[in-house]
Scaffold this motif. Structure first.
Motif, PDB file in Angstrom:
ATOM      1  N   UNK A 523      25.341  59.919  42.208  1.00 34.00           N
ATOM      2  CA  UNK A 523      25.761  59.310  41.084  1.00 34.00           C
ATOM      3  C   UNK A 523      25.405  60.597  40.392  1.00 34.00           C
ATOM      4  N   UNK A 524      25.373  61.303  40.765  1.00 35.96           N
ATOM      5  CA  UNK A 524      25.339  62.540  39.191  1.00 35.96           C
ATOM      6  C   UNK A 524      25.282  63.653  39.748  1.00 35.96           C
ATOM      7  N   UNK A 525      26.113  64.249  38.692  1.00 38.11           N
ATOM      8  CA  UNK A 525      26.585  65.767  39.120  1.00 38.11           C
ATOM      9  C   UNK A 525      26.024  66.412  37.906  1.00 38.11           C
ATOM     10  N   UNK A 526      26.917  67.993  37.744  1.00 40.91           N
ATOM     11  CA  UNK A 526      26.478  68.862  36.503  1.00 40.91           C
ATOM     12  C   UNK A 526      27.858  68.817  35.494  1.00 40.91           C
ATOM     13  N   UNK A 527      27.723  69.384  34.130  1.00 42.44           N
ATOM     14  CA  UNK A 527      28.613  69.559  32.578  1.00 42.44           C
ATOM     15  C   UNK A 527      27.810  69.770  32.215  1.00 42.44           C
ATOM     16  N   UNK A 528      28.334  70.816  31.069  1.00 44.46           N
ATOM     17  CA  UNK A 528      28.003  71.257  30.341  1.00 44.46           C
ATOM     18  C   UNK A 528      27.664  69.715  29.117  1.00 44.46           C
ATOM     19  N   UNK A 529      26.408  69.810  28.070  1.00 48.42           N
ATOM     20  CA  UNK A 529      26.051  68.813  27.099  1.00 48.42           C
ATOM     21  C   UNK A 529      27.525  68.699  26.229  1.00 48.42           C
ATOM     22  N   UNK A 530      28.093  67.131  25.520  1.00 54.60           N
ATOM     23  CA  UNK A 530      28.229  67.331  24.540  1.00 54.60           C
ATOM     24  C   UNK A 530      28.422  67.660  23.319  1.00 54.60           C
ATOM     25  N   UNK A 531      27.912  68.119  22.944  1.00 55.17           N
ATOM     26  CA  UNK A 531      27.814  69.458  21.936  1.00 55.17           C
ATOM     27  C   UNK A 531      28.205  71.307  22.157  1.00 55.17           C
TER      28      UNK A 531
END
Length: 934
Positions: A523-531
């Motif tokens: 259910x989880x993976x890595x991404x840069x944040x919204x900001x």
């Protein structure tokens, strides 16, 4: 001051005070009939102020009882107190009304099975951006006095859609006796976003006697703020024969089954705000003349983020250094017993990498309406006029950062567990940044707007003829425009194999899901944040430009990469010349109606009339045509339409006994196609993924656009009701209805084998053939005043709707044109509400249910039949309560979406077999607040 007769929040039922608000009187039911002061200055000062659920039910009941039309209404329990967070949520509680929900709120509205609902605000046409109607859920509940749903038309009513008309009603200063200050402050907590949301509204109104007449002023401010966080498990709706793919099967395993193209996860979340301001001025220079001016600004602000994970089960990997395309390998194939072409589960290795993205967006809506008019009562005639200007805009800015896994992870899928797919990635480490490669960067800018003026003039004449007591006639003219501009660009970069963690967006963070309790294994993976994405847009553009330079150097003959390089060469997103349209449309209407009344042993009254409307429109767009050799040409297309609609209406009411009445009605209605649907532009694009395996790779080209040949939808409507009114707020009613319609518009996807272009998949709106809608409604409401003591505080409200609706698929889809169920429509829906209201306490528990419905139809790969995507039944339970410890101060508490049942749907791949698609988990809201009124 001691108050004695009954005043119901400045709405109906001022019988003991001597006057009713004009909009609640039977003479003012039309959407174009002007409003007069809602409370006469001559009314006695001795009255009892009755608010709460009893007042709301009684007001809505009297409005329905005295109306010339067949309608239902919801009246605010008090200032700023509709029973829900927005107008659409409240409408779902009415018989015959169904709503769709997404991102924790109700949005689309259907009335008796049809989505083509006209909208008005205080009797005037209102719209959002380029649409013909307003987004009703953009109205905060705190800004409204009432919602009126007209299910049958009268000649003086603004021409509704096929489904009917929703009129949103606000307040005016003459609704009150003098200075009025009222409002509410509320905090709501979402159990999925884990955020607390402030909401509130404030109304200030006053009226004065001056040397030049009585004057009044009102301003109402409302603000809603909600954080939402949904979690979706999905199976791709494209259900393909495995034989169409290049997948490798175990020895001896026949390629005779179907399976979804991919599985994945999807997390929409964001911050949604809705500020609103409306105001009104009223002036009575003489006892029989009123002049007024109204203004409205309502807005929508959204800061959204969507995280997506998708892993293909059938797509082959890109060609390796040796030029070899590596297909996926399927194993552990478990077939459904008795359904050998459908799988319970499967495992996949190899093939295409998993794909992820985080899309960040900021979008907004502003809608303005300014209006002025007068009402002059000459004695026998009421002459009125109203002029309004409306402007509305919607804009969106989106930045999406894409990644993929460095290699194809193994996937183990169970296709149906808890109503959707349930999968894991084996021992593939999705917490390791080294397993991520930059896949691309996408930017989009989108802007649409619409402006319009409308004028009307009406005369209502008292004939003093017993059997023909009233004649109405009037004129109306409108002038609308609508326009759209948009641009987007995408840098597709996986061939450079750039580590995702090396981008200027900084370190990667774990995506947070919104599942309650136990969710799927992965259910989880890595991404840069919204900001990080929004704040580094220019750095990402520069990186995309530099990366595309390298790709173009390695692929000098690829025009697609060259075009992308050009688009990223400037800081501003280039506008797409093919993505816009412009529309200009005028309409002119005249109507005449007559009210009749006579006695044939029982009193009978009603109205008969006709409305004639001329529509003259011009619609302009630019088509993009990609030739077989890859060259692109642009063609500007203009579409003209001019037509006249003659819309008769007839209504009859028979007063059978004390409190018992029956109605018969016949109307003709029509709905114009949307401006975007009439856009003559058409885009034909080469399929850059051809040959990679899977359904999409079969097509040589994809085509999409509007349809300049669309015709207005038309319907003949037959209605009959029986209504019984008892006590102060009790009512029981039943209704049957039948709609004979033609030309219902939906988007359809079909395959075309072109002798030059090959197999093309075309998607565009089409007029369906004939359709039939039939059904019935039952409703009842009452407080149990006959019970002794505290038990008399109990009450109940219930309604049930059954709709059977079918229409023919468009002729363009084939010669058979089968009759199919109308999309978006549940056959059964009902509402049950229990109340308790006594002294300082008010409680409400409301249950809403709608049965399954078809989402859309499309053709499966290699099939010559259309099958549907269906939504499972859904239930909703809400609670609200209030306590008034001291006069004019009320404490409130609410729980919305108590059951928190997930939305889920499924996709048929033949007439009897299906795979589940989405399961969407939405938030549960807990609210506390305080209302005040002085």
């Amino acid at each position: 001051m001691t108050r004695k007769p009954i005043l119901l929040m400045g709405v109906a039922l001022m019988a003991l005070a001597g006057a009713a608000p004009a909009w609640a009187q039977s003479d003012a039911n039309s959407g174009e009939t002007p409003q007069t002061p809602s409370a006469q200055s001559s009314a006695t000062e001795e009255e009892i102020l009755v608010t709460g659920i009893r007042a709301s039910l009684a007001s809505a009941r009297e409005f329905k009882r005295n109306s010339d039309s067949i309608l239902d209404a919801i009246v605010a329990e008090d200032i700023g107190k509709l029973p829900d967070n927005n107008a659409s949520e409240s409408l779902a509680r009415l018989p015959g009304v169904q709503v769709s929900r997404y991102a924790d709120e109700a949005s689309g509205i259907l009335i008796r099975g049809l989505p083509d609902v006209g909208t008005s605000f205080n009797g005037r046409e209102i719209f959002t951006a380029e649409n013909r109607t307003v987004q009703v859920h953009d109205f905060p509940a705190g800004a409204l006095a009432a919602l009126e749903v007209y299910k049958s038309a009268t000649a003086d009513l603004i021409e509704p859609g096929l489904a009917g008309l929703v009129n949103v009603r606000s307040r005016r200063p003459f609704d009150f006796k003098g200075l009025e200050i009222a409002g509410a402050i509320r905090a709501s907590y979402n159990d999925q976003s884990k955020k607390t949301n402030p909401n509130g509204n404030l109304l200030i109104s006053n009226r004065w006697n001056t040397p030049i007449g009585e004057m009044g002023a009102l301003v109402n401010v409302a603000y809603n703020r909600f954080y939402y966080n949904n979690a979706i498990r999905y199976t791709n709706g494209g259900v393909d024969p495995v034989a169409n793919s290049k997948a490798t099967l175990p020895a001896g395993e026949a390629a005779d089954f179907r399976l979804p193209y991919s599985v994945g996860l999807y997390y929409p979340r964001g911050l949604r705000e809705r500020p609103s301001v409306n105001g009104s001025l009223q002036w009575k220079p003489a006892h029989n003349l009123e002049i007024y001016a109204d203004g409205l600004w309502q807005a929508f602000r959204n800061q959204g983020s969507t995280e997506s994970f998708d892993v293909s089960l059938l797509r082959a990997a890109p060609k390796n250094a040796a030029g070899v395309e590596v297909p996926p390998t399927l194993s552990n194939i478990v077939r459904v017993p008795g359904e050998p072409n459908k799988l319970v589960s499967v495992s996949k290795t190899g093939g295409y990498p998993a794909e992820m993205f985080r899309s960040t967006s900021r979008d907004f809506t502003n809608t303005y309406q300014a209006a002025a008019g007068f009402v002059w009562n000459t004695g026998r005639a009421v002459i009125s006029s109203d002029f309004a200007y409306t402007f509305s805009e919607y804009g969106a800015n989106e930045r999406s950062l894409d990644s993929q896994t460095a290699s194809a992870p193994p996937v183990n899928v169970i296709f149906e567990k808890e109503k959707s797919s349930w999968f894991d990635l084996g021992n593939y480490d999705m917490t390791n940044p080294a397993n991520y490669v930059w896949r691309g960067y996408y930017e989009r800018e989108y802007y649409v707007s619409g402006a319009g003026i409308q004028w009307r003039g009406d005369v209502a004449l008292d004939t003093e003829i017993g059997w023909l007591p009233k004649i109405k006639f009037g004129l109306r003219a409108t002038d609308r425009d609508a326009k759209r501009r948009q641009g987007n660009r995408y840098a597709y970069t996986p061939t450079l194999n750039i580590p995702f963690a090396s981008l200027p967006t900084g370190s990667l963070e774990q995506v947070q899901d919104g599942f309650r309790g136990d969710g799927p294994p992965f259910r989880n993976w890595l991404m840069p944040s919204y900001d990080a994405i929004q704040g580094n847009a220019e750095a990402l553009r520069q990186l995309s430009y530099a990366s595309l330079q390298k790709i173009v150097a390695a692929n000098p003959n690829d025009q697609g990469y060259k075009d992308a390089l050009q688009q990223f060469s400037t800081q501003a997103i280039p506008m797409d010349p093919y993505g816009g349209f412009y529309a200009k449309e005028s309409s002119y209407a005249a109507y005449a109606s007559a009210g009749y009344a006579f006695d044939v042993g029982i009193p009978i009254d009603g109205s008969v009339g006709v409305r004639i409307v001329n529509t003259d429109g011009r619609y302009v767009g630019t088509s993009k045509v990609t030739a077989v050799d890859g060259t692109v040409s642009a063609v500007t297309d203009t579409n003209r339409q001019n037509y006249v609609d003659v819309l008769p209406s007839f209504g009859l009411r028979a007063k059978l006994a004390q409190g018992l009445q029956a109605r018969l009605g016949f109307t003709m209605t029509r709905t114009r196609p949307g401006f975007g649907q009439l856009n003559p532009a058409f885009s034909l694009n080469r399929n850059t993924d051809a040959g990679s395996g899977g359904n999409a790779s079969r097509y040589a080209f994809f085509g999409s656009g509007g349809n300049p040949d669309l015709k207005p939808l038309t319907s003949k409507n037959y209605d009959a009701t029986i209504e019984y009114y008892f006590g102060r707020n009790g009512a029981v009613s039943g209704a049957v209805f039948y709609r004979d319609l033609k030309g219902f518009i939906s988007n359809y996807t079909r395959d075309v084998n072109d002798p030059v272009y090959g197999l093309i998949q075309i998607s565009r709106p089409e007029n369906a053939g004939t359709g039939k809608i039939k059904g019935f409604e039952l409703s009842a409401q009452s407080f149990f005043d006959f019970l002794p003591g505290w038990l008399s505080g109990f009450g109940a409200q219930a309604n049930l709707t059954y709709v059977d609706a079918k229409n023919q698929l468009p002729a363009a889809l084939g010669t058979a044109q089968p009759m199919v169920s109308l999309t978006g429509l549940s056959k059964w829906s009902y509402n049950l509400s229990g109340f308790y209201e006594r002294e300082k306490i008010s409680l409400r528990l409301s249950y809403n249910y709608r049965s399954s419905y078809i989402d859309f139809y499309s053709r499966n790969s290699n099939d010559q039949q259309y099958t549907g995507q269906s939504v499972r039944p859904i239930s909703r339970l809400d609670f609200s309560g209030s306590y008034t410890p001291i006069e004019n101060i009320t404490l409130t508490a609410e729980v919305n979406n108590i059951l928190a049942q997930p939305f889920s749907n499924y996709r048929y791949f033949n007439e009897t077999q299906y795979y589940p698609i989405d399961t969407r988990y939405e938030g549960r809201y807990y609210s506390v607040g305080v209302r005040f009124r002085f």
